[in-house]
Design a protein around this motif. Structure first.
Motif, mmCIF file in Angstrom:
data_model
loop_
_atom_site.group_PDB
_atom_site.id
_atom_site.type_symbol
_atom_site.label_atom_id
_atom_site.label_comp_id
_atom_site.label_asym_id
_atom_site.label_seq_id
_atom_site.Cartn_x
_atom_site.Cartn_y
_atom_site.Cartn_z
ATOM 1 N N SER A 29 6.691 -0.019 9.957
ATOM 2 C CA SER A 29 5.947 -1.210 9.545
ATOM 3 C C SER A 29 6.444 -1.717 8.194
ATOM 4 O O SER A 29 6.596 -2.925 7.994
ATOM 5 C CB SER A 29 4.450 -0.880 9.468
ATOM 6 N N ARG A 30 6.717 -0.785 7.263
ATOM 7 C CA ARG A 30 7.209 -1.199 5.934
ATOM 8 C C ARG A 30 8.604 -1.812 6.044
ATOM 9 O O ARG A 30 8.927 -2.762 5.326
ATOM 10 C CB ARG A 30 7.222 0.002 4.993
ATOM 11 N N HIS A 31 9.446 -1.248 6.906
ATOM 12 C CA HIS A 31 10.787 -1.821 7.084
ATOM 13 C C HIS A 31 10.709 -3.225 7.667
ATOM 14 O O HIS A 31 11.497 -4.112 7.305
ATOM 15 C CB HIS A 31 11.630 -0.914 7.981
ATOM 16 N N LEU A 34 9.825 -5.498 4.950
ATOM 17 C CA LEU A 34 11.010 -5.793 4.143
ATOM 18 C C LEU A 34 11.878 -6.840 4.847
ATOM 19 O O LEU A 34 12.423 -7.744 4.194
ATOM 20 C CB LEU A 34 11.812 -4.512 3.915
ATOM 21 N N ALA A 35 11.981 -6.725 6.186
ATOM 22 C CA ALA A 35 12.730 -7.728 6.936
ATOM 23 C C ALA A 35 12.074 -9.103 6.805
ATOM 24 O O ALA A 35 12.760 -10.123 6.687
ATOM 25 C CB ALA A 35 12.809 -7.317 8.412
ATOM 26 N N THR A 36 10.743 -9.121 6.796
ATOM 27 C CA THR A 36 10.015 -10.376 6.596
ATOM 28 C C THR A 36 10.375 -10.987 5.248
ATOM 29 O O THR A 36 10.616 -12.193 5.129
ATOM 30 C CB THR A 36 8.499 -10.135 6.659
ATOM 31 N N PHE A 37 10.439 -10.138 4.238
ATOM 32 C CA PHE A 37 10.774 -10.608 2.885
ATOM 33 C C PHE A 37 12.199 -11.164 2.833
ATOM 34 O O PHE A 37 12.435 -12.240 2.280
ATOM 35 C CB PHE A 37 10.614 -9.468 1.892
ATOM 36 N N VAL A 38 13.151 -10.423 3.410
ATOM 37 C CA VAL A 38 14.557 -10.866 3.400
ATOM 38 C C VAL A 38 14.706 -12.183 4.137
ATOM 39 O O VAL A 38 15.380 -13.118 3.661
ATOM 40 C CB VAL A 38 15.461 -9.783 4.022
ATOM 41 N N THR A 162 7.774 -2.185 -4.891
ATOM 42 C CA THR A 162 7.030 -3.440 -4.779
ATOM 43 C C THR A 162 7.298 -4.354 -5.965
ATOM 44 O O THR A 162 7.431 -5.581 -5.807
ATOM 45 C CB THR A 162 5.521 -3.155 -4.665
ATOM 46 N N LEU A 163 7.389 -3.784 -7.167
ATOM 47 C CA LEU A 163 7.668 -4.598 -8.357
ATOM 48 C C LEU A 163 9.063 -5.225 -8.277
ATOM 49 O O LEU A 163 9.243 -6.400 -8.647
ATOM 50 C CB LEU A 163 7.529 -3.746 -9.618
ATOM 51 N N TRP A 164 10.047 -4.456 -7.814
ATOM 52 C CA TRP A 164 11.395 -4.992 -7.658
ATOM 53 C C TRP A 164 11.412 -6.135 -6.641
ATOM 54 O O TRP A 164 12.033 -7.188 -6.871
ATOM 55 C CB TRP A 164 12.351 -3.889 -7.213
ATOM 56 N N ILE A 165 10.725 -5.934 -5.523
ATOM 57 C CA ILE A 165 10.688 -6.976 -4.484
ATOM 58 C C ILE A 165 9.984 -8.222 -5.014
ATOM 59 O O ILE A 165 10.429 -9.357 -4.765
ATOM 60 C CB ILE A 165 9.982 -6.434 -3.229
ATOM 61 N N ALA A 166 8.889 -8.031 -5.755
ATOM 62 C CA ALA A 166 8.167 -9.170 -6.317
ATOM 63 C C ALA A 166 9.048 -9.952 -7.288
ATOM 64 O O ALA A 166 9.056 -11.189 -7.296
ATOM 65 C CB ALA A 166 6.898 -8.687 -7.023
ATOM 66 N N SER A 197 2.971 -13.310 1.314
ATOM 67 C CA SER A 197 1.716 -12.910 0.677
ATOM 68 C C SER A 197 1.022 -11.818 1.488
ATOM 69 O O SER A 197 0.509 -10.844 0.932
ATOM 70 C CB SER A 197 0.782 -14.112 0.535
ATOM 71 N N GLY A 198 1.041 -11.985 2.822
ATOM 72 C CA GLY A 198 0.423 -10.976 3.676
ATOM 73 C C GLY A 198 1.106 -9.630 3.560
ATOM 74 O O GLY A 198 0.447 -8.582 3.460
ATOM 75 N N ALA A 199 2.447 -9.634 3.550
ATOM 76 C CA ALA A 199 3.202 -8.382 3.407
ATOM 77 C C ALA A 199 2.939 -7.743 2.049
ATOM 78 O O ALA A 199 2.769 -6.522 1.943
ATOM 79 C CB ALA A 199 4.692 -8.657 3.591
ATOM 80 N N ALA A 200 2.881 -8.556 1.001
ATOM 81 C CA ALA A 200 2.654 -8.031 -0.348
ATOM 82 C C ALA A 200 1.265 -7.433 -0.478
ATOM 83 O O ALA A 200 1.088 -6.343 -1.050
ATOM 84 C CB ALA A 200 2.844 -9.155 -1.371
ATOM 85 N N VAL A 201 0.263 -8.128 0.066
ATOM 86 C CA VAL A 201 -1.115 -7.623 -0.006
ATOM 87 C C VAL A 201 -1.234 -6.288 0.731
ATOM 88 O O VAL A 201 -1.909 -5.356 0.260
ATOM 89 C CB VAL A 201 -2.100 -8.659 0.582
ATOM 90 N N THR A 202 -0.586 -6.179 1.884
ATOM 91 C CA THR A 202 -0.621 -4.934 2.656
ATOM 92 C C THR A 202 -0.024 -3.782 1.869
ATOM 93 O O THR A 202 -0.586 -2.679 1.808
ATOM 94 C CB THR A 202 0.145 -5.103 3.982
ATOM 95 N N GLN A 203 1.125 -4.019 1.222
ATOM 96 C CA GLN A 203 1.772 -2.959 0.463
ATOM 97 C C GLN A 203 0.964 -2.578 -0.781
ATOM 98 O O GLN A 203 0.816 -1.404 -1.108
ATOM 99 C CB GLN A 203 3.186 -3.381 0.053
ATOM 100 N N VAL A 204 0.428 -3.572 -1.458
ATOM 101 C CA VAL A 204 -0.403 -3.295 -2.634
ATOM 102 C C VAL A 204 -1.647 -2.514 -2.218
ATOM 103 O O VAL A 204 -2.091 -1.595 -2.924
ATOM 104 C CB VAL A 204 -0.796 -4.605 -3.350
ATOM 105 N N SER A 205 -2.211 -2.855 -1.060
ATOM 106 C CA SER A 205 -3.375 -2.136 -0.555
ATOM 107 C C SER A 205 -3.050 -0.666 -0.308
ATOM 108 O O SER A 205 -3.859 0.223 -0.606
ATOM 109 C CB SER A 205 -3.868 -2.788 0.741
#
Length: 284
Positions: A29-31, A34-38, A162-166, A197-205
């Motif tokens: 799910s995390r990968h 990351l694909a969503t982010f890329v 997460t900080l690097w991705i942000a 935003s959805g991916a970031a919120v999930t990871q921060v959670s």
């Protein structure tokens, strides 16, 4: 099936097999996140209508991520329940009312049961105390020590990621602003922003869950340290309510946090084994 002939070691082995599957599901799910982010960054940087292609692919990967995360959460619930049942059975032994595991076993895949047969560890717990309340206390102390250490390491690692991705995401947006001149691309930009935003919120959670579990288990470990000085009779009479309260709080703390990634567990296992042995030797 009304009851299970499985030993505590076999139950824990099956539970760990389910937790391993859950960990892999969360990792996948995390990968996908990351694909969503890329894909989102690619969509932002494309200044023409082709930007909708990575935007739609990002939508697919993020939806897949949520599906895998939901399935992993179900496996985590099954594995954690089995792990705690195995802990109780090993600590307290068989009782006049047999531990009925039929409902739990019905939710365990046959593949996990077969895989677990080759990884049964009769020495899973370090405690050498005889069956009883003291053994339960020592089991929870050992689990609490491992839990708080692993949650701390995991939260720290994914916080950095997460900080690097942000930071990369913010930089990409700043670079893409001059490229966003067409009103026709607004929808793609909005879609990408929502997905990111959805991916970031999930990871921060997830990170907050690990931090919360670490803090709760640290407090529980201190409570267990006080109980560890009590005799068996004292634990069964005057301190039984405190011991059961700690057990209940520990179940809640571990159930709400995602499982530790396998590679982090393997990386930290030798170090934590040594630290636990040192702690036992230093105990009065």
């Amino acid at each position: 099936m009304s009851s299970s002939p499985l030993s505590s070691a076999e139950i824990i082995s099956i539970a760990n097999a389910e937790l391993t599957k859950a960990s892999k599901g969360y990792s996948l799910s995390r990968h996908l996140q990351l694909a969503t982010f890329v894909l989102g960054v690619g969509s932002i940087l494309i200044p023409n209508t082709y930007t909708y292609i990575p935007a739609l692919l990002a939508l697919i990967t993020q939806m897949s991520s949520w599906i895998y995360r939901h399935k992993a959460g179900q496996l985590h619930g099954v594995g954690d329940e089995g792990r705690m049942r195995g802990l109780l059975l090993d600590a307290l032994g068989p009782t006049s009312e047999k531990l009925d595991l039929s409902n739990w076993l019905s939710r365990v895949s046959e593949k996990s049961r077969e895989k677990a047969k080759s990884s049964v560890d009769p020495d899973y717990f370090a405690s050498g105390t005889k069956v009883g309340a003291q053994r339960l206390c020592e089991h929870m102390q050992e689990n609490a020590f491992w839990g708080k250490c692993l949650y701390k390491v995991t939260a720290a690692r994914y916080t950095r990621i997460t900080l690097w991705i942000a930071a990369i995401g913010v930089l990409s947006v700043l670079v893409a602003i001059p490229l966003t001149s067409s009103q026709n691309l607004v929808l793609a930009r909005i879609l990408v922003a929502v997905l990111a935003s959805g991916a970031a919120v999930t990871q921060v959670s997830e990170i907050l869950s690990w931090r919360s579990a670490e803090t709760k288990i640290e407090i529980l470990d201190r409570r267990l340290e006080k109980l560890a000085t009590c005799s068996e009779d004292e634990l069964k009479t005057r301190r039984l309510d405190a011991l059961l309260a700690v057990y209940g709080d520990y179940c809640v703390a571990t159930a709400t946090a995602p499982p530790i990634p396998d590679f982090l567990y393997r990386r930290e296992r030798a170090r934590l084994n040594d630290l636990w042995k040192q702690r036992i030797l230093q105990s009065p």
